[in-house]
Enzyme design. Structure first.
Site, PDB file in Angstrom:
ATOM      1  N   ARG A   1       0.840  -1.286  -0.011  1.00  0.00           N
ATOM      2  CA  ARG A   1      -0.035   0.140  -0.030  1.00  0.00           C
ATOM      3  C   ARG A   1       0.917   1.052  -0.047  1.00  0.00           C
ATOM      4  O   ARG A   1       0.971   1.868   0.989  1.00  0.00           O
ATOM      5  CB  ARG A   1      -0.934  -0.088   1.098  1.00  0.00           C
ATOM      6  CG  ARG A   1      -1.904   1.124   0.994  1.00  0.00           C
ATOM      7  CD  ARG A   1      -3.065   0.859   2.323  1.00  0.00           C
ATOM      8  NE  ARG A   1      -4.011   0.267   1.761  1.00  0.00           N
ATOM      9  CZ  ARG A   1      -5.286   0.065   2.433  1.00  0.00           C
ATOM     10  NH1 ARG A   1      -5.383   0.469   3.506  1.00  0.00           N
ATOM     11  NH2 ARG A   1      -6.154  -0.718   2.005  1.00  0.00           N
TER      12      ARG A   1
ATOM     13  N   GLN B   1      -0.850   2.603  -6.099  1.00  0.00           N
ATOM     14  CA  GLN B   1      -2.459   2.455  -6.168  1.00  0.00           C
ATOM     15  C   GLN B   1      -3.138   2.015  -7.118  1.00  0.00           C
ATOM     16  O   GLN B   1      -4.433   1.338  -6.890  1.00  0.00           O
ATOM     17  CB  GLN B   1      -2.519   4.241  -5.778  1.00  0.00           C
ATOM     18  CG  GLN B   1      -2.469   4.716  -4.191  1.00  0.00           C
ATOM     19  CD  GLN B   1      -2.855   6.079  -4.191  1.00  0.00           C
ATOM     20  OE1 GLN B   1      -2.913   6.826  -5.384  1.00  0.00           O
ATOM     21  NE2 GLN B   1      -2.910   6.236  -2.749  1.00  0.00           N
TER      22      GLN B   1
ATOM     23  N   ASP C   1      -3.674  -1.616  -6.837  1.00  0.00           N
ATOM     24  CA  ASP C   1      -4.348  -2.124  -5.469  1.00  0.00           C
ATOM     25  C   ASP C   1      -5.411  -2.893  -5.800  1.00  0.00           C
ATOM     26  O   ASP C   1      -6.732  -2.365  -5.453  1.00  0.00           O
ATOM     27  CB  ASP C   1      -4.286  -1.189  -4.440  1.00  0.00           C
ATOM     28  CG  ASP C   1      -4.756  -1.534  -3.137  1.00  0.00           C
ATOM     29  OD1 ASP C   1      -5.168  -2.691  -2.879  1.00  0.00           O
ATOM     30  OD2 ASP C   1      -4.735  -0.506  -2.257  1.00  0.00           O
TER      31      ASP C   1
ATOM     32  N   SER D   1      -8.128  -3.447  -2.619  1.00  0.00           N
ATOM     33  CA  SER D   1      -8.972  -2.034  -2.094  1.00  0.00           C
ATOM     34  C   SER D   1     -10.014  -1.936  -3.325  1.00  0.00           C
ATOM     35  O   SER D   1     -11.312  -1.457  -2.868  1.00  0.00           O
ATOM     36  CB  SER D   1      -7.982  -0.748  -2.278  1.00  0.00           C
ATOM     37  OG  SER D   1      -7.439  -0.658  -1.090  1.00  0.00           O
TER      38      SER D   1
ATOM     39  N   TYR E   1      -2.941   0.201   7.941  1.00  0.00           N
ATOM     40  CA  TYR E   1      -3.740  -0.623   8.460  1.00  0.00           C
ATOM     41  C   TYR E   1      -3.918  -0.757   9.717  1.00  0.00           C
ATOM     42  O   TYR E   1      -2.656  -0.191  10.526  1.00  0.00           O
ATOM     43  CB  TYR E   1      -3.142  -2.111   7.842  1.00  0.00           C
ATOM     44  CG  TYR E   1      -3.172  -2.192   6.493  1.00  0.00           C
ATOM     45  CD1 TYR E   1      -4.285  -2.485   5.922  1.00  0.00           C
ATOM     46  CD2 TYR E   1      -1.840  -2.357   5.825  1.00  0.00           C
ATOM     47  CE1 TYR E   1      -4.292  -2.864   4.596  1.00  0.00           C
ATOM     48  CE2 TYR E   1      -2.074  -2.507   4.334  1.00  0.00           C
ATOM     49  CZ  TYR E   1      -3.107  -2.830   3.840  1.00  0.00           C
ATOM     50  OH  TYR E   1      -3.110  -3.141   2.325  1.00  0.00           O
TER      51      TYR E   1
END
Length: 411
Positions: free
Chosen positions: A131, A136, A139, A142, A238
């Protein structure tokens, strides 16, 4: 380095899986980079993408599964690790040095990865994507969590005996439903936003005080418990895994909040471990009859003591739903998002006509799980009880140490 001239997209064989790894829209982008896309016939049909749609964008349609696997790289939503039973027949189609990319359950069920390693495949796990800002667009956890959070609220609304919005009618005023979201990660935030759009009064709790602003920006109330939460946030944003003593105090404090709500959405997951139990049977039984709980951590044991994976359970008039693959229930948009993730990752690896595996690159290093007949990922080897391979460079050690603080996250 090895040449990658084409990639295969196989039809998903995991029961109930309706997503597809690549959609027609990303084919031209890969073609521009010199990569031909070979799609198994009907691979995208369950997600609403026809063979003709792929052909129109320049993909080649393979008549059989073996033809799709006869490529330099195979792209899947669930590669063998995440599809150990139905995917076993695919192992005979995997060739030495072939690249395999997909969700692999690398930390949750890594034993089967030894079989993939024995085929000398070069395999990458999408769920291990770090992350960081550079990753991004890759990912996938997500992107798929966004779908899960959205669909969980719809399930709750469908089973609840009340409507979500406040309504003023000739028959009187109907009070809005009250919804509690446990966990304010990607799935949790999407659940909050969806419940608010449906008109519910929404509260949310997360062990990380830093997410309070995000929760409130969506129009929900952030639940604050009298617990010590300093240091609750680990690497990558996280939540850290908490002690059993902390969880006991947390459950005691949450019980009163849960009892005041009509629906609860639980979203807490710890990669590679059982999901933390946030709601005991006693807490569920403290809710009013007709209430609903949707536990989207069901695949890893669940956040609710009474959860049964892929079942709807009723206890004391409260309905507990334990879905294990919500993204597959919205396959068109879930596939669109995943296709952008996996194609961005492929293009990151693909340079100047070749697959370049750079151990200095954090994205590559953290996602590579098998190569040259070995399971090579340090954390996966640790879970398997295997000795570590050659010591990584200092920066790799630092990354692994911060990662191991626990990547507990909301699905």
């Amino acid at each position: 380095m090895s040449a990658v001239k084409n990639v295969g997209v196989a039809r998903e064989t995991f029961p109930g899986e309706r997503r597809v790894a690549l959609t027609p829209a990303v084919v031209p982008q890969l073609a521009k980079a010199g990569i031909e896309v070979v799609v198994e016939s009907r691979a995208g049909l369950d997600a609403g993408f026809t063979d003709e749609a792929y052909r129109e964008k320049g993909a080649k349609i393979a008549p059989g599964r073996s033809d799709a696997f006869a490529t330099d790289a195979i792209l899947q939503v669930r590669s063998f690790g995440a599809n150990p039973d139905a995917g076993k027949t695919d192992l005979d189609l995997v060739r030495p040095d072939q690249v395999v990319i997909g969700f692999s359950h690398a930390l949750w069920g890594p034993e089967v990865l030894k079989e993939l390693a024995s085929r000398k495949a070069t395999a990458f796990a999408m769920e291990l994507m770090p992350r960081i800002t550079r990753a991004q667009s890759m990912d996938a956890l997500s992107s798929q969590a966004t779908i899960s959070g959205y669909k969980a609220v719809l399930l709750a609304a469908d089973h609840l005996q009340k409507m979500f919005p406040m309504l003023t009618t000739a028959a009187g005023t109907i009070a809005p439903a009250r919804v509690l979201v446990l966990g304010a990660g990607v799935a949790g935030l999407q659940a909050i936003a969806t419940a608010r759009r449906l008109g519910a009064v929404v509260e949310a709790y997360d062990v990380r005080p830093a997410v309070k602003e995000q929760v409130e920006s969506l129009g929900a109330k952030f639940v604050e418990l009298e617990l010590e939460t300093e240091g609750a946030e680990g690497a990558g944003g996280y939540a850290k895994e908490q002690s059993e003593e902390f969880l006991k105090k947390q459950r005691e404090a949450l019980g009163r909040v849960i009892a005041a709500n009509d629906a609860v959405i639980t979203t807490a997951l710890v990669p590679g471990a059982e999901a933390p139990v946030l709601m005991t049977a006693e807490m569920v039984r403290g809710m009013a009859p007709g209430s609903v709980v949707v536990d989207i951590a069901a695949e890893q044991g669940g956040n609710v003591e009474l959860t049964r994976p892929d079942e709807v359970v009723e206890d004391g008039g409260v309905t507990i739903i334990g879905p294990t693959n919500l993204p597959a229930s919205v396959p068109h948009h879930a596939s669109q998002m995943y296709a952008k993730n996996i194609s961005a990752f492929l293009l990151h690896l693909f340079k100047e006509g070749e697959l370049q595996i750079d151990p200095e690159d954090e994205i590559t290093r953290e996602t590579l799980i098998t190569r040259g007949g070995e399971v090579v990922h340090p954390r996966v080897r640790e879970v398997l009880g295997l000795p570590q391979l050659d010591s990584p460079k200092p920066e790799a050690v630092a990354s692994a140490a911060s990662d191991t603080e626990d990547r507990s996250q909301d699905k």
